[in-house]
Design an enzyme around this catalytic site. Structure first.
Site, PDB file in Angstrom:
ATOM      1  N   LYS A 238       0.829  -1.208   0.000  1.00 13.81           N
ATOM      2  CA  LYS A 238       0.000   0.000   0.000  1.00 13.81           C
ATOM      3  C   LYS A 238       0.860   1.253   0.000  1.00 13.81           C
ATOM      4  CE  LYS A 238      -3.767  -0.604   2.336  1.00 13.81           C
ATOM      5  NZ  LYS A 238      -4.416  -0.822   3.631  1.00 13.81           N
TER       6      LYS A 238
ATOM      7  N   ASN B 128      -5.004  -9.964  -0.418  1.00 17.31           N
ATOM      8  CA  ASN B 128      -4.506 -11.343  -0.291  1.00 17.31           C
ATOM      9  C   ASN B 128      -5.642 -12.325  -0.020  1.00 17.31           C
ATOM     10  OD1 ASN B 128      -2.262  -9.492   0.226  1.00 17.31           O
ATOM     11  ND2 ASN B 128      -1.092 -11.315   0.807  1.00 17.31           N
TER      12      ASN B 128
ATOM     13  N   GLU C  38      -2.115 -12.635  -4.668  1.00 15.93           N
ATOM     14  CA  GLU C  38      -2.421 -11.244  -4.327  1.00 15.93           C
ATOM     15  C   GLU C  38      -2.946 -10.502  -5.541  1.00 15.93           C
ATOM     16  OE1 GLU C  38       0.809  -9.309  -2.322  1.00 15.93           O
ATOM     17  OE2 GLU C  38       1.545 -11.182  -1.433  1.00 15.93           O
TER      18      GLU C  38
ATOM     19  N   TYR D 187     -10.893  -5.494   3.842  1.00 17.88           N
ATOM     20  CA  TYR D 187     -10.567  -6.743   4.536  1.00 17.88           C
ATOM     21  C   TYR D 187     -11.857  -7.425   4.978  1.00 17.88           C
ATOM     22  CZ  TYR D 187      -5.714  -5.161   4.897  1.00 17.88           C
ATOM     23  OH  TYR D 187      -4.438  -4.745   4.630  1.00 17.88           O
TER      24      TYR D 187
ATOM     25  N   LYS E  77       9.931 -12.354 -10.586  1.00 16.83           N
ATOM     26  CA  LYS E  77      11.298 -11.853 -10.729  1.00 16.83           C
ATOM     27  C   LYS E  77      11.766 -11.216  -9.433  1.00 16.83           C
ATOM     28  CE  LYS E  77      10.671  -9.421 -14.650  1.00 16.83           C
ATOM     29  NZ  LYS E  77      10.846  -8.491 -15.771  1.00 16.83           N
TER      30      LYS E  77
ATOM     31  N   PHE F 264      14.023  -7.981  -7.920  1.00 19.36           N
ATOM     32  CA  PHE F 264      14.447  -6.672  -8.400  1.00 19.36           C
ATOM     33  C   PHE F 264      15.551  -6.117  -7.521  1.00 19.36           C
ATOM     34  CE2 PHE F 264      10.203  -7.346 -10.035  1.00 19.36           C
ATOM     35  CZ  PHE F 264      10.351  -6.968 -11.363  1.00 19.36           C
TER      36      PHE F 264
HETATM   37  P1  ADP Z   1      -1.696  -6.583   3.186  1.00 18.79           P
HETATM   38  O1  ADP Z   1      -0.260  -6.935   3.466  1.00 18.79           O
HETATM   39  O2  ADP Z   1      -2.577  -6.690   4.410  1.00 18.79           O
HETATM   40  O3  ADP Z   1      -2.262  -7.340   2.020  1.00 18.79           O
HETATM   41  P2  ADP Z   1      -1.503  -4.261   1.432  1.00 18.79           P
HETATM   42  O4  ADP Z   1      -0.579  -3.103   1.642  1.00 18.79           O
HETATM   43  O5  ADP Z   1      -1.171  -5.209   0.328  1.00 18.79           O
HETATM   44  O6  ADP Z   1      -1.661  -5.009   2.830  1.00 18.79           O
HETATM   45  O7  ADP Z   1      -2.979  -3.668   1.216  1.00 18.79           O
HETATM   46  C1  ADP Z   1      -4.013  -4.537   0.853  1.00 18.79           C
HETATM   47  C2  ADP Z   1      -5.391  -4.058   1.260  1.00 18.79           C
HETATM   48  O8  ADP Z   1      -5.660  -2.749   0.720  1.00 18.79           O
HETATM   49  C3  ADP Z   1      -6.476  -4.943   0.694  1.00 18.79           C
HETATM   50  O9  ADP Z   1      -6.730  -6.069   1.526  1.00 18.79           O
HETATM   51  C4  ADP Z   1      -7.676  -4.004   0.602  1.00 18.79           C
HETATM   52  O10 ADP Z   1      -8.421  -4.046   1.806  1.00 18.79           O
HETATM   53  C5  ADP Z   1      -7.050  -2.617   0.438  1.00 18.79           C
HETATM   54  N1  ADP Z   1      -7.139  -2.063  -0.934  1.00 18.79           N
HETATM   55  C6  ADP Z   1      -7.515  -0.770  -1.190  1.00 18.79           C
HETATM   56  N2  ADP Z   1      -7.488  -0.515  -2.511  1.00 18.79           N
HETATM   57  C7  ADP Z   1      -7.095  -1.672  -3.127  1.00 18.79           C
HETATM   58  C8  ADP Z   1      -6.899  -2.032  -4.512  1.00 18.79           C
HETATM   59  N3  ADP Z   1      -7.080  -1.133  -5.512  1.00 18.79           N
HETATM   60  N4  ADP Z   1      -6.497  -3.301  -4.785  1.00 18.79           N
HETATM   61  C9  ADP Z   1      -6.294  -4.182  -3.785  1.00 18.79           C
HETATM   62  N5  ADP Z   1      -6.465  -3.905  -2.464  1.00 18.79           N
HETATM   63  C10 ADP Z   1      -6.864  -2.661  -2.126  1.00 18.79           C
HETATM   64 MG    MG Z   2      -1.248  -7.479   0.126  1.00 21.22          MG
END
Ligand code: ADP
Ligand code: MG
Length: 156
Positions: A22, A30, A80, A92, A108, A110
């Site tokens: 994020k 996930n 993911e 969530y 890959k 990076f």
């Molecule tokens: P985590 O490690 O918990 O998966 P992330 O930083 O990957 O954290 O953020 C994932 C969460 O962000 C998702 O579970 C969802 O609730 C929220 N989210 C908001 N916008 C999006 C998007 N465009 N695509 C996917 N997840 C999103």
């Molecule tokens: Mg995630």
């Protein structure tokens, strides 16, 4: 491995492993370990594109990564989904429905964060283009996304 495509899948969005997606501007929703286990084992790791929908919401383009999960010493996969849409809030615990359609590239490593981010930006552009193909566009309208109890039919 690609004979499994298109691959339909539905499951709850769970907490990931805090890899900071994020913070990079590319959050990834996930799936639980249980959903990941249900994936065909010969569906290769890598980056794919397809369609995604949260709950009963709109269907959006997505990029998906199937990768080895460092949290489990790389013996378990993680799946993911980055939805190409700006959401007002996190989701969530909601049900994410996806159809995986096209393969983009293998997994890959990076050298830098910048290289990782620019690769993902390219994946997103590639996904947008691939998904505009007529045979891919039609899956956006699939009953899977519109019927609350839409059956999952991967055995085409
Ligand atoms: P985590 O490690 O918990 O998966 P992330 O930083 O990957 O954290 O953020 C994932 C969460 O962000 C998702 O579970 C969802 O609730 C929220 N989210 C908001 N916008 C999006 C998007 N465009 N695509 C996917 N997840 C999103
Ligand atoms: Mg995630």
């Amino acid at each position: 491995a690609m004979r499994h495509l298109p691959y339909f899948c539905r499951g709850e969005v769970v907490k990931g492993f805090g890899r900071g997606s994020k913070e990079l501007g590319i959050p990834t929703a996930n799936f639980s370990e249980q959903v990941v286990k249900s994936f065909p084992s010969d569906l290769s790791t890598g980056v794919y594109c397809g369609w995604a929908c949260v709950g009963n919401g709109d269907v959006h383009k997505m990029v998906l990564s199937i990768g080895w999960n460092p949290f489990y010493k790389n013996i378990k996969k993680s799946v993911e989904t980055h939805i190409i849409h700006t959401f007002k809030e996190d989701f969530y615990g909601e049900i994410l429905s996806i159809v995986i359609i096209g393969y983009i590239r293998p997994e890959k490593n990076f050298d830098s964060l910048e290289a990782l981010i620019s690769a993902i930006q390219e994946d997103i552009e590639e996904a947008k283009t691939q998904l505009d193909l007529p045979e891919h566009l039609k899956l956006k309208e699939d009953n899977f996304f519109h019927l609350p109890e839409g059956k999952i039919a991967n055995n085409h």
